[in-house]
Design an enzyme around this catalytic site. Structure first.
Site, mmCIF file in Angstrom:
data_model
loop_
_atom_site.group_PDB
_atom_site.id
_atom_site.type_symbol
_atom_site.label_atom_id
_atom_site.label_comp_id
_atom_site.label_asym_id
_atom_site.label_seq_id
_atom_site.Cartn_x
_atom_site.Cartn_y
_atom_site.Cartn_z
ATOM 1 N N LEU A 43 21.591 -32.379 -33.867
ATOM 2 C CA LEU A 43 20.726 -31.272 -33.467
ATOM 3 C C LEU A 43 21.213 -30.629 -32.178
ATOM 4 C CD1 LEU A 43 17.234 -32.905 -34.086
ATOM 5 C CD2 LEU A 43 18.465 -31.331 -35.587
ATOM 6 N N ASP A 44 21.077 -29.328 -32.111
ATOM 7 C CA ASP A 44 21.404 -28.590 -30.890
ATOM 8 C C ASP A 44 20.146 -28.178 -30.136
ATOM 9 O OD1 ASP A 44 23.748 -27.152 -33.015
ATOM 10 O OD2 ASP A 44 24.287 -28.465 -31.347
ATOM 11 N N CYS A 45 19.073 -27.957 -30.866
ATOM 12 C CA CYS A 45 17.833 -27.456 -30.286
ATOM 13 C C CYS A 45 16.649 -28.214 -30.884
ATOM 14 C CB CYS A 45 17.701 -25.960 -30.573
ATOM 15 S SG CYS A 45 16.230 -25.197 -29.876
ATOM 16 N N ARG A 77 19.057 -28.097 -26.255
ATOM 17 C CA ARG A 77 18.189 -26.982 -25.871
ATOM 18 C C ARG A 77 16.788 -27.338 -26.337
ATOM 19 N NH1 ARG A 77 18.144 -20.634 -27.494
ATOM 20 N NH2 ARG A 77 16.616 -20.078 -25.927
#
Length: 136
Positions: A43-45, A77
């Site tokens: 996951l990035d966010c 993020r």
């Protein structure tokens, strides 16, 4: 990510999901201290609902601040979402800070902000000067 904060984050998320009877329609997975690292790696966010996830009433959920710090340390993020239309982004930031949670206004996405941003993104609406009334 510090393992204690990560484990606590997994426990809190699993408890909340179970307490709310949440079901996920795609690739369901119970989050716990053993599964969270693998999920987070992809996951990035991460979007957090506010009331009932980070705080309940006037009380912060135990471990929420440490979990947010750990996620940020991993470069994730974070956005905070809410369907509450009564507070501005600045009012949300004040509420977060009163609970010891550090949040920037740019990380807060309320329903009213999302609606305004949506209409602002439509060139024909923006250029025409049309007005919108949101009833919530």
């Amino acid at each position: 990510m510090p393992s204690q904060a990560l484990a606590r984050f997994g426990e809190v998320m699993a408890q909340l999901a179970a307490a709310m009877g949440l079901h996920h329609s795609v690739a369901p997975q119970v989050l716990g201290s053993s599964t969270v690292p693998g999920v987070l790696a992809n996951l990035d966010c991460i979007l957090f609902d506010c009331d009932g996830v980070l705080w309940k009433g006037g009380d912060v959920i135990p471990g929420a601040g440490a979990a947010l710090q750990a996620l940020r340390a991993e470069g994730k993020r974070i956005l905070f979402i809410s369907n509450n239309t009564e507070k501005s982004r600045a009012e949300y930031v004040s509420k977060f800070k009163s609970m010891g949670l550090e949040v920037e206004a740019s990380e807060v996405v309320s329903a009213s902000y999302a609606a305004a941003a949506y209409f602002d993104s439509l060139p024909d609406w923006k250029a025409s000067g049309k007005k919108v009334l949101v009833l919530a």
